[in-house]
Design an enzyme around this catalytic site. Structure first.
Site, PDB file in Angstrom:
ATOM      1  CE  LYS A 193      45.671  47.389  56.571  1.00  0.00           C
ATOM      2  NZ  LYS A 193      46.445  46.379  57.326  1.00  0.00           N
TER       3      LYS A 193
ATOM      4  CE1 TYR B 113      45.563  34.216  24.397  1.00  0.00           C
ATOM      5  CE2 TYR B 113      44.402  35.343  26.176  1.00  0.00           C
ATOM      6  CZ  TYR B 113      45.159  35.381  25.015  1.00  0.00           C
ATOM      7  OH  TYR B 113      45.508  36.595  24.476  1.00  0.00           O
TER       8      TYR B 113
END
Length: 357
Positions: A33, A252
């Site tokens: 899957k 950042y």
């Protein structure tokens, strides 16, 4: 290496399936899957089939249709069941729904009409509380077993809640509840173990095991050494190295501050590529076997590392993010998540290199 590269080893996946099949007395399926846990079902499913795997599981109908095109003769189970109205499609493609409610059973039976119903699975919920027959529905089936007629059922299955924790009380509780239900329908084969369930001992044996994560190199026994072969490696070249002064910050919001004159290496991989932002100031990568720590927050496209202690490192050198020195489970632990999430999140911007068998 000129680009961030995800190396995939289908031979390792096949070898892992064979190793699991060797330790299980029943059949072992392959769970493919989510595009074979992100590695590519078109690559992985044929490799598993060539290794001897004959039964496969996916989550959705669309996944099953794609897999059927790859493997015309495979037995394909659809874990999320048959979407209402798609019974004809599943019948035509010989796809096997996992039936998890009385309503789903009724729809599948009704779609068969006077024809023999194609094979299907019955899902008993024994504690996960997601999909599957609940206690009341299970009791109703026990009282009215003819409701199973015309469904083409081959197996009854359940899903373990905490198989990776060998001492979890839920394991025995689920096994006992599953065994009690299955005993009422002795003509049905059983499917119990997932990857970790295969290592819980003989009490968790069944006719069909459904490993997924272990096939892709994840550790099914987190409290012990990993018995599986790694199936991926993730690496990226250094784009640039910059010298910064003591007290300067990186990334950042300046969450990493240099405590000394430092050298910062930047690679072109970030959270857009499936690296969780939670790795900020936590990730450790490898350069020629040596540990290098991340410096600052991960960006969308870039990640920075403190390479001050490695004066020989240079632009173009390769940083190993996942590999022999830092496997998928170690990487995931630093991110505060699980390897399943990492595997299925690795994005499309990597150069994908298939390791030859």
């Amino acid at each position: 290496m000129n680009h961030p590269t995800l190396t995939i080893d289908p031979g390792a996946v096949a070898a892992n399936w064979q190793a699991l099949a060797a330790r299980h007395t029943g059949e072992v399926a392959g769970v493919v899957k989510a595009d074979a846990y992100g590695l590519g079902a078109a690559l992985i499913a044929p490799a598993l089939a060539a290794a001897g795997c004959r039964s496969f599981f996916v989550a959705t109908l669309d996944e099953a249709l794609s897999l059927r095109a790859l493997l015309p003769a495979a037995r394909i189970g659809v874990l999320n069941g048959c979407p209402p109205g798609e019974e004809g499609t599943m019948r035509a493609r010989e796809l096997r729904p996992v039936l998890g409610s009385l309503a789903a059973c009724a729809r599948w039976r009704g779609a068969a009409g006077d024809d023999k119903a194609p094979p299907s699975f019955l899902h008993l919920d024994t504690g996960m509380n997601r999909l599957g027959l609940d206690r009341d529905e299970a009791a109703h089936l026990i009282a009215h077993p003819t409701l199973l007629d015309g469904l083409g059922l081959t197996h009854v299955m359940t899903h373990l809640v905490a198989a990776e924790e060998p001492d979890a009380s839920a394991n025995a509780a689920q096994r006992e509840r599953f065994a009690a239900f299955a005993a009422r329908f002795p003509w049905l084969r059983t499917s119990l173990a997932n990857s970790s369930g295969l290592f819980l001992g003989p009490g968790f044996g069944s006719d069909l095991a459904r490993p997924g994560y272990a096939l892709y190199g994840g550790n099914p026994t987190p409290t012990a050494a990993n018995p599986m072969r790694p199936a991926i490696a993730l690496a990226a070249p250094i784009l640039q190295i910059r010298a910064i002064a003591s007290g300067e910050t990186v990334g950042y919001n300046g969450t990493w501050r240099a405590a000394r004159p430092s050298r910062i290496a930047t690679i072109g991989v970030g959270y857009a590529d499936g690296l969780p932002r939670s790795l900020s100031n936590r990730l450790t990568a490898r350069w020629q076997g040596k540990i290098i720590p991340v410096a600052g927050r991960l960006s969308m496209d870039l990640t920075t590392f403190d390479v001050t202690d490695h004066p020989d490192i240079a632009p173009g050198d390769v940083i190993e993010l996942i590999g022999p020195g830092h496997d998928i489970d170690a990487f995931a632990a630093e991110a505060g998540t699980i390897g399943y999430e990492i595997l299925t999140s690795l994005g499309p911007r990597y150069r994908r290199v298939v390791k030859s068998v």
